[in-house]
Design a protein around this motif. Sequence first.
Motif, PDB file in Angstrom:
ATOM      1  N   UNK B 560       2.170 -38.498  71.741  1.00  0.00           N
ATOM      2  CA  UNK B 560       3.173 -38.475  70.839  1.00  0.00           C
ATOM      3  C   UNK B 560       4.444 -38.795  71.756  1.00  0.00           C
ATOM      4  N   UNK B 561       5.345 -39.932  71.532  1.00  0.00           N
ATOM      5  CA  UNK B 561       6.542 -40.057  72.331  1.00  0.00           C
ATOM      6  C   UNK B 561       7.891 -39.984  71.197  1.00  0.00           C
ATOM      7  N   UNK B 562       8.734 -39.177  71.680  1.00  0.00           N
ATOM      8  CA  UNK B 562       9.971 -39.376  70.926  1.00  0.00           C
ATOM      9  C   UNK B 562      11.046 -39.804  71.772  1.00  0.00           C
ATOM     10  N   UNK B 563      11.809 -40.874  71.587  1.00  0.00           N
ATOM     11  CA  UNK B 563      12.548 -41.240  72.660  1.00  0.00           C
ATOM     12  C   UNK B 563      13.818 -40.440  72.798  1.00  0.00           C
ATOM     13  N   UNK B 564      14.443 -40.296  74.005  1.00  0.00           N
ATOM     14  CA  UNK B 564      15.809 -39.730  74.185  1.00  0.00           C
ATOM     15  C   UNK B 564      15.649 -38.265  73.487  1.00  0.00           C
ATOM     16  N   UNK B 565      14.811 -37.576  73.603  1.00  0.00           N
ATOM     17  CA  UNK B 565      14.977 -36.206  72.942  1.00  0.00           C
ATOM     18  C   UNK B 565      14.279 -35.124  74.081  1.00  0.00           C
ATOM     19  N   UNK B 566      14.541 -35.360  75.138  1.00  0.00           N
ATOM     20  CA  UNK B 566      14.374 -34.460  76.314  1.00  0.00           C
ATOM     21  C   UNK B 566      12.818 -34.375  76.863  1.00  0.00           C
ATOM     22  N   UNK B 567      12.516 -32.987  77.221  1.00  0.00           N
ATOM     23  CA  UNK B 567      11.263 -32.740  77.779  1.00  0.00           C
ATOM     24  C   UNK B 567      10.106 -32.697  76.921  1.00  0.00           C
ATOM     25  N   UNK B 568       9.075 -33.324  77.653  1.00  0.00           N
ATOM     26  CA  UNK B 568       7.838 -33.434  76.968  1.00  0.00           C
ATOM     27  C   UNK B 568       7.278 -32.308  76.150  1.00  0.00           C
ATOM     28  N   UNK B 569       7.527 -31.132  76.740  1.00  0.00           N
ATOM     29  CA  UNK B 569       7.266 -30.148  76.148  1.00  0.00           C
ATOM     30  C   UNK B 569       7.790 -29.797  74.613  1.00  0.00           C
ATOM     31  N   UNK B 570       8.944 -30.231  74.457  1.00  0.00           N
ATOM     32  CA  UNK B 570       9.659 -29.965  73.363  1.00  0.00           C
ATOM     33  C   UNK B 570       9.123 -30.619  72.121  1.00  0.00           C
ATOM     34  N   UNK B 571       9.803 -31.945  71.615  1.00  0.00           N
ATOM     35  CA  UNK B 571       9.404 -32.462  70.369  1.00  0.00           C
ATOM     36  C   UNK B 571       7.902 -33.115  70.294  1.00  0.00           C
ATOM     37  N   UNK B 572       7.650 -33.603  71.526  1.00  0.00           N
ATOM     38  CA  UNK B 572       6.217 -34.431  71.703  1.00  0.00           C
ATOM     39  C   UNK B 572       5.356 -33.654  71.305  1.00  0.00           C
ATOM     40  N   UNK B 573       5.406 -32.397  72.264  1.00  0.00           N
ATOM     41  CA  UNK B 573       4.338 -31.172  72.183  1.00  0.00           C
ATOM     42  C   UNK B 573       4.129 -30.910  70.729  1.00  0.00           C
ATOM     43  N   UNK B 574       5.284 -30.368  70.237  1.00  0.00           N
ATOM     44  CA  UNK B 574       5.306 -29.832  68.753  1.00  0.00           C
ATOM     45  C   UNK B 574       4.618 -30.605  67.785  1.00  0.00           C
ATOM     46  N   UNK B 575       5.221 -32.012  68.050  1.00  0.00           N
ATOM     47  CA  UNK B 575       4.444 -33.022  67.010  1.00  0.00           C
ATOM     48  C   UNK B 575       2.953 -33.240  67.040  1.00  0.00           C
ATOM     49  N   UNK B 576       2.552 -33.308  68.443  1.00  0.00           N
ATOM     50  CA  UNK B 576       1.062 -33.463  68.709  1.00  0.00           C
ATOM     51  C   UNK B 576       0.399 -32.166  67.904  1.00  0.00           C
ATOM     52  N   UNK B 577       1.042 -30.991  67.976  1.00  0.00           N
ATOM     53  CA  UNK B 577       0.451 -29.606  67.642  1.00  0.00           C
ATOM     54  C   UNK B 577      -0.002 -29.814  65.996  1.00  0.00           C
ATOM     55  N   UNK B 578       1.243 -30.174  65.496  1.00  0.00           N
ATOM     56  CA  UNK B 578       1.165 -30.395  64.031  1.00  0.00           C
ATOM     57  C   UNK B 578       0.311 -31.567  63.704  1.00  0.00           C
ATOM     58  N   UNK B 579       0.091 -32.554  64.204  1.00  0.00           N
ATOM     59  CA  UNK B 579      -0.821 -33.705  64.042  1.00  0.00           C
ATOM     60  C   UNK B 579      -2.196 -33.278  64.166  1.00  0.00           C
ATOM     61  N   UNK B 580      -2.510 -32.352  65.270  1.00  0.00           N
ATOM     62  CA  UNK B 580      -3.821 -31.853  65.481  1.00  0.00           C
ATOM     63  C   UNK B 580      -4.214 -30.972  64.378  1.00  0.00           C
TER      64      UNK B 580
END
Lengths: 476, 603
Positions: B560-580
Amino acid sequence: MANPRTNFIARLDWLTIIIFLLMVVFGWMNIFSATQNEGAAGSIFDFSQRYSKQFYYILTAFVIAILTLSIDGKVWSFFSFPIYGLTLLILPITILIGKEINGARAWIFIGTFSLQPAEFVKFATALALAKVLSDYNFQIHKPKNLLTVGAIIGLPILLILLQKDTGTALVFLIFVLVLFREGLSWVVLFVAALAIILFVCTMLVPLPVLLPVISAIALMITWLYQRNLKFFGYGSLILGGLFGLAALASHFLGEEWSIDRMFFIASFIAFLIWLVIIIRKKHNPLLLILFTWIGAVFFIFSVDFVFHDILQPHQQSRINTILGLESDPLGVGYNLNQSKIAIGSGGFFGKGFLQGTQTRFNFVPEQSTDFIFCTVGEEWGFLGSLFVLALFAGLILRIIVLAERQRSTFSRVYGYGLASILIFHFAINIGMTIGLVPVIGIPLPFFSYGGSSLWAFTLMLFVFLRFDTDRYQIVS
Amino acid sequence: MQNPNSNRKYIIAGMVLTLTAIFIIRLFYIQIIDKSYQLSSNNNSRLRVVEYPGRGMMFDRYGKPLVYNEPVYDLLMLPQQVKAFDTLELCRILSIDIVEFRESVRKAREYSRYRQSAVVRQVSMEQFAMLSERLYKYPGFSFQIRSQRKYPQPIAPHLLGYVGEVNVEDLKKDPYYQSGDYIGKSGLEQEYEEYLRGRKGISFMLVDVHNRLQGKFENGRYDTIPEPGRKLTITIDAALQEYGEKLLAHKKGSIVAIEPSTGEILAMISSPAYDPNELVGRIRGQNFERLMNDSLNPLFNRATMSRYSPGSIFKVVQALVALQLGVIDEFYSVDCNKDIIGCHNHPNAHGLREGIQYSCNPYFYNVFRRIILQGKSTNQFKDSQIGLKIWDEMVFTFGLGQILPTDFPGIKPGLVPDGELYDKMHGANRWAFSTIYSNSIGQGEVETVPIQIANLAAIIANRGFYYVPHFIRSIEGIDTIPQKFKDPVHTAIDPKYFDIVADGMQRVVYDPGGTGWKAQVPGVIVCGKTGTVQNSGGKEDHSGFFAFAPKERPRIAIVAYVENSGAGGMYAATITSLMIEKYMNGTITQADKELSILEYQQF
């Protein structure tokens, strides 16, 4: 063998009459083929079909021919101006009471029968022109006389333009050929003709072919003129050498010159060299050839440049369509394209009488009138087309021969008038069907469907044949 | 009597002869040399009556329809037969603009008086019904039935792609198409055009120019009946796709999820997106223009075309290459010395697992240095050249720096820099490790596209190999999918090293000091890695996260990539978790996480 001096029938030029008959008969066959599909098959004598109408028109034409032959030629000479005036008077009347067909008000209807007076104006103008030019005091370069001639030709053009029948109006321009034969300075004609030819050649022939051909022609003329090979040989060497040098220069300068450009540079330098040589050796007549040649080269390049670099794409495509280089097959170029397909699909022997799908399935518009040559091309193929070309070339050349043997200026000028009109119709009509000239709606004489054209041409031709029979008379 | 200008008769006669000669040459050319006129003549007298088949439908992996067809009607006009008619009424029934209508009528007339052209395209069923009753008032007008795409759910626009009228190049490329036909222009519509389009039915009629039928050509010997387009089942999980789009709504970014054991793409989301129904029918033109001009670029498929620096995600590749080359082992440790390369504050990494867990920059700087400078030459320039070549060969086996040979058009290859590139940038023998070290942490020249990173997750999930990611599951009437999607592609790395990396990725998500704890999913062991992509120009970093789950017998690999939203551990990791969680369990238990994502809106 009957003595032509005493026997009228023997004095008639039967060659012309035979060509006339062949044209009319072959023309009718093609009209039959082009139109017999349009409705239920009827009898030839049933007046509802075009081919049957044309059959009657042809019979009428024969009557006109015989009547004309029986009228003394002096009548026409005597009544030249009244006839001219009368036909011109009918033109404005046509505009008023005429019916519009294809945007032109050129037709008068008498019952179901329609007549196109403009066709007869050609005849009247030829007569009037003959009358003026045969005047004892006439000298072509006198301004007053030129003005008269201009008025005689200009008036019908103007009136016919008012009918919005541009094609027919253009026909009258061809009378310049008559004037040329009667002594009009050939420079006008030559320059105009050269410009037209070069323009068309530039569009049709790739420059790397056209330029050497033009130069070769110039050198050949020099050779013919001088009657020795010296100048021709040196000339070729100089031009070829310079071209080679330009190629080398292009290569070593690391620039990718096109062949055209190399040729242009070579030509220009060659021109300067020859100019010096000719002036020093005082071969002044050669200067004319030289300047014509360099003029032609410049003209070709400017046409090429203007066409590709200045004109907008849509303007280019209009010219290209006219020149048949590009087609807009379903839009403006529809007629032209369909016509070329019809003729082109004929092949060598043609598809056979009544076998042409293009013309019979109505793909070609105006197929029985202006585009009748399509049927010839499709059904009779290359051979049939050649036959028609031969008939026309033969007729026109025969008329020129006859005109030249006239003792009276009047008959001769009239003969050239007739020949010129035939030349124009021949050139434009066949040229347009095969995509060499723009689509201008004028009929193919003796072939196209329609009474007015057939009768007018028959009248014109047989009046001239009558003049020819009178050639042994003492010029009055 | 000799006339002074008598010689001019030769000139005039010469003109006549020249003219005749020109005509003969021209006739010879068009009648004998150029055969094309004969061909045209054959085509001319035949009318092709075309019957359009329905375009193939597409279904998701569970058989849920993604796109089907709806009949629409094109209003045709034969200018020659048209008489004066009530333009106003016609436009009112079809609810079209009268000016526009007049313009298309004019164009149709210009095109040809003798041929039909479509003047109003894609008339709806209701309007068709209304006008049909009154069609007798409009001589020269008739309807032609076509079908248009309809999307039951407004999802997956980028991956399904859109259909449009053929252009000049399409016509040149494939003689099957005629002007006015439709063709897949992007995505799967483009990729599987051949199957989806079916085959037009064509009957040849002999006609004249007035379209009057003169009979069937050769008694219908060349006629064909239409063949409907084939049904396509694709690998997408529509529910997952829809959920991913919901999560990415109002953010710039992308998600790609793959089933590692098959290479089947479960979801591919690019945001901002658009409703695929917008690019259908008469509204297509204006909507397309609007989408084209949208500064957020909704037509751009970020999942296959956005080239990002992989950032820290790339560290797992470095680790695997180094292990395979034997330049480190799993116990290799590095003090976090921030002199050469920056890092965040974390304990020193003892062993590779901690190196990955802490995402320690100096650690991977040293790993990469050991790969590049193996001491194979005493000249450090030469040594770097040799090292980079070895590294390149290995990295390529991960499917990076190349267009994945998948069944989707327009995938970008990304970039794995090689010696040639650096020679060009700096000159031969003028670059060394010190020039290229940024690549150690996935910055520098290396670039990847999201689908490659999802594939990377699949490689680690599979412990060393991947199936080329693909969308096709089955094509109606065809037994099998292409072999290239069924053969595993092995990396150059020994499978035994992958467990070490997987351990490290588990620590990223679960151990204290790990950067990706937001990726946790209740009841599932997730292995993941953050990738924070630094942006030049002062913009906020792109947040990236890739993962697979569960750790053993993984079922999903995802990025998951979220552009211009800061560190990878934030939004991208959360989205990954929800998708899984969505994919594994079908339901979401982490409502707070979901809310935090839905509330985060960039536009």
